[in-house]
Design a protein around this motif. Structure first.
Motif, PDB file in Angstrom:
ATOM      1  N   SER A   1      -0.118   7.996  -3.608  1.00 28.93           N
ATOM      2  CA  SER A   1       0.885   7.801  -4.650  1.00 28.93           C
ATOM      3  C   SER A   1       0.255   8.077  -6.003  1.00 28.93           C
ATOM      4  N   THR A   2       1.004   8.689  -6.892  1.00 29.86           N
ATOM      5  CA  THR A   2       0.594   8.856  -8.287  1.00 29.86           C
ATOM      6  C   THR A   2       1.472   7.936  -9.125  1.00 29.86           C
ATOM      7  N   CYS A   3       0.841   7.053  -9.894  1.00 29.89           N
ATOM      8  CA  CYS A   3       1.612   6.041 -10.617  1.00 29.89           C
ATOM      9  C   CYS A   3       0.978   5.770 -11.976  1.00 29.89           C
ATOM     10  N   LEU A   4       1.685   5.014 -12.806  1.00 33.45           N
ATOM     11  CA  LEU A   4       1.117   4.553 -14.064  1.00 33.45           C
ATOM     12  C   LEU A   4      -0.048   3.610 -13.781  1.00 33.45           C
ATOM     13  N   ALA A   5      -1.066   3.644 -14.652  1.00 36.94           N
ATOM     14  CA  ALA A   5      -2.279   2.855 -14.418  1.00 36.94           C
ATOM     15  C   ALA A   5      -1.966   1.371 -14.245  1.00 36.94           C
ATOM     16  N   ARG A   6      -1.008   0.854 -15.023  1.00 39.43           N
ATOM     17  CA  ARG A   6      -0.716  -0.577 -14.953  1.00 39.43           C
ATOM     18  C   ARG A   6      -0.048  -0.963 -13.627  1.00 39.43           C
ATOM     19  N   LEU A   7       0.418   0.019 -12.867  1.00 39.73           N
ATOM     20  CA  LEU A   7       1.092  -0.274 -11.599  1.00 39.73           C
ATOM     21  C   LEU A   7       0.216   0.048 -10.398  1.00 39.73           C
ATOM     22  N   GLN A   8      -1.089   0.295 -10.622  1.00 42.51           N
ATOM     23  CA  GLN A   8      -1.938   0.748  -9.516  1.00 42.51           C
ATOM     24  C   GLN A   8      -1.973  -0.233  -8.352  1.00 42.51           C
ATOM     25  N   ASN A   9      -2.085  -1.516  -8.644  1.00 44.09           N
ATOM     26  CA  ASN A   9      -2.191  -2.494  -7.568  1.00 44.09           C
ATOM     27  C   ASN A   9      -0.877  -2.645  -6.809  1.00 44.09           C
ATOM     28  N   ASP A  10       0.244  -2.576  -7.544  1.00 44.80           N
ATOM     29  CA  ASP A  10       1.549  -2.630  -6.881  1.00 44.80           C
ATOM     30  C   ASP A  10       1.729  -1.419  -5.960  1.00 44.80           C
ATOM     31  N   ALA A  11       1.336  -0.241  -6.456  1.00 45.05           N
ATOM     32  CA  ALA A  11       1.492   0.971  -5.650  1.00 45.05           C
ATOM     33  C   ALA A  11       0.604   0.919  -4.415  1.00 45.05           C
ATOM     34  N   LEU A  12      -0.637   0.465  -4.579  1.00 43.92           N
ATOM     35  CA  LEU A  12      -1.551   0.397  -3.436  1.00 43.92           C
ATOM     36  C   LEU A  12      -1.082  -0.635  -2.419  1.00 43.92           C
ATOM     37  N   ALA A  13      -0.593  -1.780  -2.905  1.00 43.13           N
ATOM     38  CA  ALA A  13      -0.079  -2.799  -1.977  1.00 43.13           C
ATOM     39  C   ALA A  13       1.097  -2.243  -1.175  1.00 43.13           C
ATOM     40  N   LEU A  14       1.925  -1.432  -1.834  1.00 43.56           N
ATOM     41  CA  LEU A  14       3.068  -0.831  -1.144  1.00 43.56           C
ATOM     42  C   LEU A  14       2.590   0.161  -0.080  1.00 43.56           C
ATOM     43  N   LEU A  15       1.577   0.964  -0.412  1.00 46.80           N
ATOM     44  CA  LEU A  15       1.020   1.888   0.571  1.00 46.80           C
ATOM     45  C   LEU A  15       0.465   1.118   1.768  1.00 46.80           C
ATOM     46  N   GLY A  16      -0.202   0.003   1.494  1.00 46.68           N
ATOM     47  CA  GLY A  16      -0.744  -0.810   2.578  1.00 46.68           C
ATOM     48  C   GLY A  16       0.340  -1.370   3.470  1.00 46.68           C
ATOM     49  N   GLU A  17       1.434  -1.810   2.848  1.00 44.74           N
ATOM     50  CA  GLU A  17       2.541  -2.351   3.650  1.00 44.74           C
ATOM     51  C   GLU A  17       3.159  -1.271   4.518  1.00 44.74           C
ATOM     52  N   VAL A  18       3.353  -0.076   3.947  1.00 43.75           N
ATOM     53  CA  VAL A  18       3.939   1.029   4.720  1.00 43.75           C
ATOM     54  C   VAL A  18       3.025   1.402   5.890  1.00 43.75           C
ATOM     55  N   ALA A  19       1.711   1.460   5.619  1.00 40.46           N
ATOM     56  CA  ALA A  19       0.768   1.898   6.648  1.00 40.46           C
ATOM     57  C   ALA A  19       0.579   0.861   7.745  1.00 40.46           C
ATOM     58  N   PHE A  20       0.452  -0.422   7.359  1.00 36.71           N
ATOM     59  CA  PHE A  20       0.024  -1.432   8.311  1.00 36.71           C
ATOM     60  C   PHE A  20       1.153  -2.329   8.827  1.00 36.71           C
ATOM     61  N   GLU A  21       2.339  -2.266   8.197  1.00 39.07           N
ATOM     62  CA  GLU A  21       3.448  -3.108   8.650  1.00 39.07           C
ATOM     63  C   GLU A  21       4.740  -2.296   8.751  1.00 39.07           C
ATOM     64  N   PRO A  22       4.712  -1.187   9.477  1.00 36.45           N
ATOM     65  CA  PRO A  22       5.907  -0.342   9.554  1.00 36.45           C
ATOM     66  C   PRO A  22       7.023  -0.998  10.363  1.00 36.45           C
ATOM     67  N   ALA A  23       8.253  -0.739   9.968  1.00 33.72           N
ATOM     68  CA  ALA A  23       9.393  -1.363  10.642  1.00 33.72           C
ATOM     69  C   ALA A  23       9.774  -0.652  11.941  1.00 33.72           C
ATOM     70  N   PHE A  24       9.614   0.666  11.989  1.00 30.34           N
ATOM     71  CA  PHE A  24      10.030   1.452  13.144  1.00 30.34           C
ATOM     72  C   PHE A  24      11.479   1.158  13.519  1.00 30.34           C
ATOM     73  N   ASP A  25      12.349   1.238  12.540  1.00 23.46           N
ATOM     74  CA  ASP A  25      13.775   1.043  12.795  1.00 23.46           C
ATOM     75  C   ASP A  25      14.288   2.157  13.713  1.00 23.46           C
ATOM     76  N   PRO A  26      15.024   1.826  14.779  1.00 23.60           N
ATOM     77  CA  PRO A  26      15.472   2.853  15.736  1.00 23.60           C
ATOM     78  C   PRO A  26      16.263   3.986  15.087  1.00 23.60           C
ATOM     79  N   GLY A  27      17.144   3.641  14.141  1.00 23.72           N
ATOM     80  CA  GLY A  27      17.916   4.687  13.479  1.00 23.72           C
ATOM     81  C   GLY A  27      17.033   5.632  12.682  1.00 23.72           C
ATOM     82  N   GLN A  28      16.093   5.068  11.917  1.00 22.59           N
ATOM     83  CA  GLN A  28      15.166   5.892  11.151  1.00 22.59           C
ATOM     84  C   GLN A  28      14.262   6.698  12.089  1.00 22.59           C
ATOM     85  N   PHE A  29      13.912   6.109  13.220  1.00 18.64           N
ATOM     86  CA  PHE A  29      13.063   6.795  14.195  1.00 18.64           C
ATOM     87  C   PHE A  29      13.727   8.081  14.674  1.00 18.64           C
TER      88      PHE A  29
END
Length: 333
Positions: free
Chosen positions: A26-54
């Motif tokens: 992700s490319t983000c504003l410097a002040r949002l770096q931790n929020d962006a990284l936390a979001l990447l971590g959630e996407v990578a390590f806690e995926p929902a795998f919703d059947p419709g999206q699948f």
């Protein structure tokens, strides 16, 4: 909800799937770096795998497979990789096949994906105005929710076909041709090459760029002279356990043999004589300059760092690359 959160941060998510690893960025504003990284971590390590999206994702990948099948150049390269890396995962299509895609379901993908996630293989790289302490704390928070152990990289089986060194002195005589009649033929030639961490990797990056640049040997031999090809290219495939060089020519149907002969003649000449003195210096300036320009982008810099770390090269190599290119001699070539 994810889309709303990403857009409210004024950013977007990018994904990369390669033969030696995968990741998100992700490319983000410097002040949002931790929020962006936390979001990447959630996407990578806690995926929902919703059947419709699948099912939407399955349809999208199937469409991409069809696009590759309809694209003669991509199809030629796809057919080349199993010949270079026989009986090895490097020879497989990254997107899979229609058959393998049809055999997937939400449960098997969830189990297979989550069971393979280990923070032992996690690399986080950031570039720009970075708050290192905050970044480290966010990474530790992500790692704390994830299994720590990792799978040791398995050594390839003997005879698995993984090239681990430079090719021998004999150039290939057999070349796969992929015809796209009428209008164009795409010829692809492949040779085994060094790994990403080998001493020859920098020289290979340089040589492939020097060969195919405007006015380079391939350009002159195949575009300015018969078969007057529509396009020529040369690119390295530098991987953790092997490597390859892929060369291609797009020409008129009927000119395939001229294209093959032209490719081999250029390789033989460069192998025996190197590049002409003026050509060598011009190519070094061009290749080093384009590398420096590319690394001006923070996203490119971070992604290059991360991939270098995954491949065991070290992020420092990317900073040194232009200097190493400018030191290349014809002996290296």
């Amino acid at each position: 909800e994810l889309a709303d959160e990403v857009e409210s941060m004024g950013t977007s998510l990018a994904t990369l799937v390669d033969r030696d690893g995968f990741g998100l960025g992700s490319t983000c504003l410097a002040r949002l770096q931790n929020d962006a990284l936390a979001l990447l971590g959630e996407v990578a390590f806690e995926p929902a795998f919703d059947p419709g999206q699948f099912e939407m994702a399955r349809a999208e990948v199937e469409s991409e497979i069809g696009e590759t099948e309809d694209h003669p150049f991509r199809r030629a390269i796809l057919n080349m990789l199993p010949l270079i890396f026989p009986n090895h995962p490097y020879g497989r299509a990254l997107r899979g096949t229609r058959e393998s895609l049809a055999g997937l379901d939400v449960a098997s993908v969830r189990d297979g994906y989550l069971s393979g996630l280990r923070t032992a293989g996690l690399v986080v790289c950031a570039s720009g105005r970075v708050d290192v302490r905050g970044l480290r704390e966010t990474v530790e928070g992500i790692a704390g929710r994830t299994p720590v152990g990792g799978h040791a990289a398995a050594a390839p089986d003997e005879g698995a076909g993984v090239p681990v060194g430079a090719p021998g002195p004999v150039l290939p005589e057999a070349v796969e041709l992929d015809h796209d009649a009428p209008g164009q033929s795409h010829v692809a030639l492949g040779l085994t090459g060094p790994t990403a961490s080998s001493d020859d990797a920098v020289a290979l990056r340089f040589v492939t760029r020097a060969l195919s640049m405007m006015g380079g040997p391939l350009w002159v031999a195949l575009r300015e002279n018969p078969p007057h090809a529509y396009s020529v290219s040369a690119s390295p495939l530098l991987l953790g356990s092997g490597g390859a060089v892929l060369l291609s020519v797009t020409a008129r149907p009927g000119d395939e043999s001229l294209a093959v002969d032209g490719l081999l003649d250029v390789l033989r000449t460069v192998r025996s004589d190197g590049l002409a003195a003026g050509e060598l210096e011009r190519a070094k300036s061009y290749v080093a300059g384009t590398m420096e320009i590319a690394m001006q982008r923070e996203s490119t810099r971070a992604a290059s760092y991360a991939m270098s770390e995954l491949l065991g090269v070290g992020f420092e190599r990317m900073e040194e690359m232009p200097r190493l290119v400018r030191r290349i001699s014809n002996d290296d070539v």
